[in-house]
Design a protein around this motif. Sequence first.
Motif, PDB file in Angstrom:
ATOM      1  N   GLU A  79      -4.147   9.953  -9.935  1.00 16.48           N
ATOM      2  CA  GLU A  79      -4.303  11.150 -10.748  1.00 16.48           C
ATOM      3  C   GLU A  79      -4.669  12.377  -9.926  1.00 16.48           C
ATOM      4  OE1 GLU A  79      -6.024   8.227 -11.472  1.00 16.48           O
ATOM      5  OE2 GLU A  79      -4.651   7.548 -13.023  1.00 16.48           O
ATOM      6  N   ALA A  80      -4.998  12.199  -8.668  1.00 15.60           N
ATOM      7  CA  ALA A  80      -5.447  13.308  -7.818  1.00 15.60           C
ATOM      8  C   ALA A  80      -4.258  13.985  -7.133  1.00 15.60           C
ATOM      9  CB  ALA A  80      -6.428  12.784  -6.772  1.00 15.60           C
ATOM     10  N   THR A  81      -4.360  15.288  -6.991  1.00 15.26           N
ATOM     11  CA  THR A  81      -3.280  16.063  -6.371  1.00 15.26           C
ATOM     12  C   THR A  81      -3.526  16.346  -4.893  1.00 15.26           C
ATOM     13  OG1 THR A  81      -4.350  18.130  -7.023  1.00 15.26           O
ATOM     14  CG2 THR A  81      -2.734  17.192  -8.570  1.00 15.26           C
ATOM     15  N   VAL A  82      -4.588  15.801  -4.328  1.00 16.13           N
ATOM     16  CA  VAL A  82      -4.989  16.146  -2.961  1.00 16.13           C
ATOM     17  C   VAL A  82      -4.416  15.221  -1.889  1.00 16.13           C
ATOM     18  CG1 VAL A  82      -7.112  17.289  -3.728  1.00 16.13           C
ATOM     19  CG2 VAL A  82      -7.144  14.840  -3.162  1.00 16.13           C
ATOM     20  N   PHE A  83      -3.616  14.237  -2.282  1.00 15.35           N
ATOM     21  CA  PHE A  83      -3.055  13.295  -1.319  1.00 15.35           C
ATOM     22  C   PHE A  83      -1.567  13.533  -1.144  1.00 15.35           C
ATOM     23  CE2 PHE A  83      -6.704  11.171  -3.327  1.00 15.35           C
ATOM     24  CZ  PHE A  83      -7.515  11.063  -2.203  1.00 15.35           C
ATOM     25  N   THR A  84      -1.095  13.370   0.087  1.00 15.98           N
ATOM     26  CA  THR A  84       0.326  13.535   0.372  1.00 15.98           C
ATOM     27  C   THR A  84       1.105  12.342  -0.173  1.00 15.98           C
ATOM     28  OG1 THR A  84       0.262  12.345   2.482  1.00 15.98           O
ATOM     29  CG2 THR A  84      -0.259  14.736   2.538  1.00 15.98           C
ATOM     30  N   GLY A  85       2.413  12.472  -0.222  1.00 13.27           N
ATOM     31  CA  GLY A  85       3.258  11.358  -0.646  1.00 13.27           C
ATOM     32  C   GLY A  85       3.079  10.152   0.258  1.00 13.27           C
ATOM     33  N   ALA A  86       2.970  10.389   1.558  1.00 19.88           N
ATOM     34  CA  ALA A  86       2.767   9.288   2.508  1.00 19.88           C
ATOM     35  C   ALA A  86       1.427   8.598   2.263  1.00 19.88           C
ATOM     36  CB  ALA A  86       2.853   9.803   3.939  1.00 19.88           C
ATOM     37  N   GLU A  87       0.379   9.369   2.045  1.00 18.21           N
ATOM     38  CA  GLU A  87      -0.940   8.780   1.777  1.00 18.21           C
ATOM     39  C   GLU A  87      -0.926   7.986   0.479  1.00 18.21           C
ATOM     40  OE1 GLU A  87      -3.689  12.145   4.037  1.00 18.21           O
ATOM     41  OE2 GLU A  87      -3.152  12.420   1.915  1.00 18.21           O
ATOM     42  N   ARG A  88      -0.247   8.506  -0.528  1.00 21.67           N
ATOM     43  CA  ARG A  88      -0.159   7.807  -1.811  1.00 21.67           C
ATOM     44  C   ARG A  88       0.570   6.478  -1.645  1.00 21.67           C
ATOM     45  NH1 ARG A  88      -1.477  11.163  -5.828  1.00 21.67           N
ATOM     46  NH2 ARG A  88      -0.165  10.303  -7.449  1.00 21.67           N
ATOM     47  N   ALA A  89       1.643   6.472  -0.855  1.00 19.64           N
ATOM     48  CA  ALA A  89       2.375   5.235  -0.601  1.00 19.64           C
ATOM     49  C   ALA A  89       1.498   4.227   0.142  1.00 19.64           C
ATOM     50  CB  ALA A  89       3.653   5.528   0.192  1.00 19.64           C
ATOM     51  N   ALA A  90       0.710   4.706   1.101  1.00 22.02           N
ATOM     52  CA  ALA A  90      -0.189   3.821   1.853  1.00 22.02           C
ATOM     53  C   ALA A  90      -1.284   3.257   0.945  1.00 22.02           C
ATOM     54  CB  ALA A  90      -0.811   4.574   3.028  1.00 22.02           C
ATOM     55  N   LEU A  91      -1.834   4.086   0.072  1.00 17.43           N
ATOM     56  CA  LEU A  91      -2.873   3.618  -0.847  1.00 17.43           C
ATOM     57  C   LEU A  91      -2.321   2.603  -1.842  1.00 17.43           C
ATOM     58  CD1 LEU A  91      -4.672   7.028  -1.378  1.00 17.43           C
ATOM     59  CD2 LEU A  91      -5.664   4.987  -0.302  1.00 17.43           C
ATOM     60  N   GLU A  92      -1.103   2.820  -2.291  1.00 17.56           N
ATOM     61  CA  GLU A  92      -0.483   1.865  -3.214  1.00 17.56           C
ATOM     62  C   GLU A  92      -0.230   0.524  -2.521  1.00 17.56           C
ATOM     63  OE1 GLU A  92       2.966   2.004  -6.610  1.00 17.56           O
ATOM     64  OE2 GLU A  92       3.415   2.992  -4.696  1.00 17.56           O
ATOM     65  N   LEU A  93       0.252   0.578  -1.289  1.00 21.40           N
ATOM     66  CA  LEU A  93       0.456  -0.647  -0.514  1.00 21.40           C
ATOM     67  C   LEU A  93      -0.880  -1.351  -0.281  1.00 21.40           C
ATOM     68  CD1 LEU A  93       2.505  -2.415   1.064  1.00 21.40           C
ATOM     69  CD2 LEU A  93       2.007  -0.985   3.062  1.00 21.40           C
ATOM     70  N   ALA A  94      -1.914  -0.588   0.017  1.00 18.38           N
ATOM     71  CA  ALA A  94      -3.246  -1.162   0.239  1.00 18.38           C
ATOM     72  C   ALA A  94      -3.753  -1.873  -1.009  1.00 18.38           C
ATOM     73  CB  ALA A  94      -4.227  -0.071   0.664  1.00 18.38           C
ATOM     74  N   GLU A  95      -3.551  -1.249  -2.163  1.00 19.33           N
ATOM     75  CA  GLU A  95      -4.014  -1.871  -3.406  1.00 19.33           C
ATOM     76  C   GLU A  95      -3.287  -3.180  -3.681  1.00 19.33           C
ATOM     77  OE1 GLU A  95      -4.035   0.716  -6.796  1.00 19.33           O
ATOM     78  OE2 GLU A  95      -5.689   1.914  -5.972  1.00 19.33           O
ATOM     79  N   GLN A  96      -1.962  -3.169  -3.583  1.00 16.13           N
ATOM     80  CA  GLN A  96      -1.236  -4.410  -3.872  1.00 16.13           C
ATOM     81  C   GLN A  96      -1.492  -5.461  -2.797  1.00 16.13           C
ATOM     82  OE1 GLN A  96       2.870  -4.218  -5.015  1.00 16.13           O
ATOM     83  NE2 GLN A  96       2.366  -3.227  -6.946  1.00 16.13           N
TER      84      GLN A  96
END
Length: 157
Positions: A79-96
């Motif tokens: 929900e946050a707008t402060v992360f780049t697309g690359a960071e969001r992809a890394a966080l999603e991979l980290a969660e799964q």
Amino acid sequence: MDARLAYFASPTAGKALKYFMAAGREIKDAPLPAATQELVALRVSQINGCAACLDMHTKEAAAAGETAVRLHLVPVWREATVFTGAERAALELAEQGTRVADAAGGVDDEVWARAAEHYDEEQLTALVMLISFMNAVNRLNVITRQPAGDYRAGQFH
């Protein structure tokens, strides 16, 4: 809170942790942005409830110039707008990659593909190694109830 085990006083742990920490240093030197590494380490540690790692990686990220706003928004990165697309992809991979049992199938193809859009093979390798490493460290710390609060930025590096 006192730790159940004093790792650095144990000959067995000392021998194993020497190699374990060397692996962590190699991952830190991998071609993956330092900010991404700290965000991923934080997210994995949040999911696993590892107080010692949250203490460490929050302080390391802040010392490296990460903003308080971004650090506070890691748990709600979607929900946050402060992360780049690359960071969001890394966080999603980290969660799964952390919620393997919850996800039943591990990391799905769509999540992997999103990460591969932003990171080359060497960076993806570093991400997978970091996620796996953090999960292992979190388990060591949670099982033995390692306390948080006294870590100093740079203490283990």
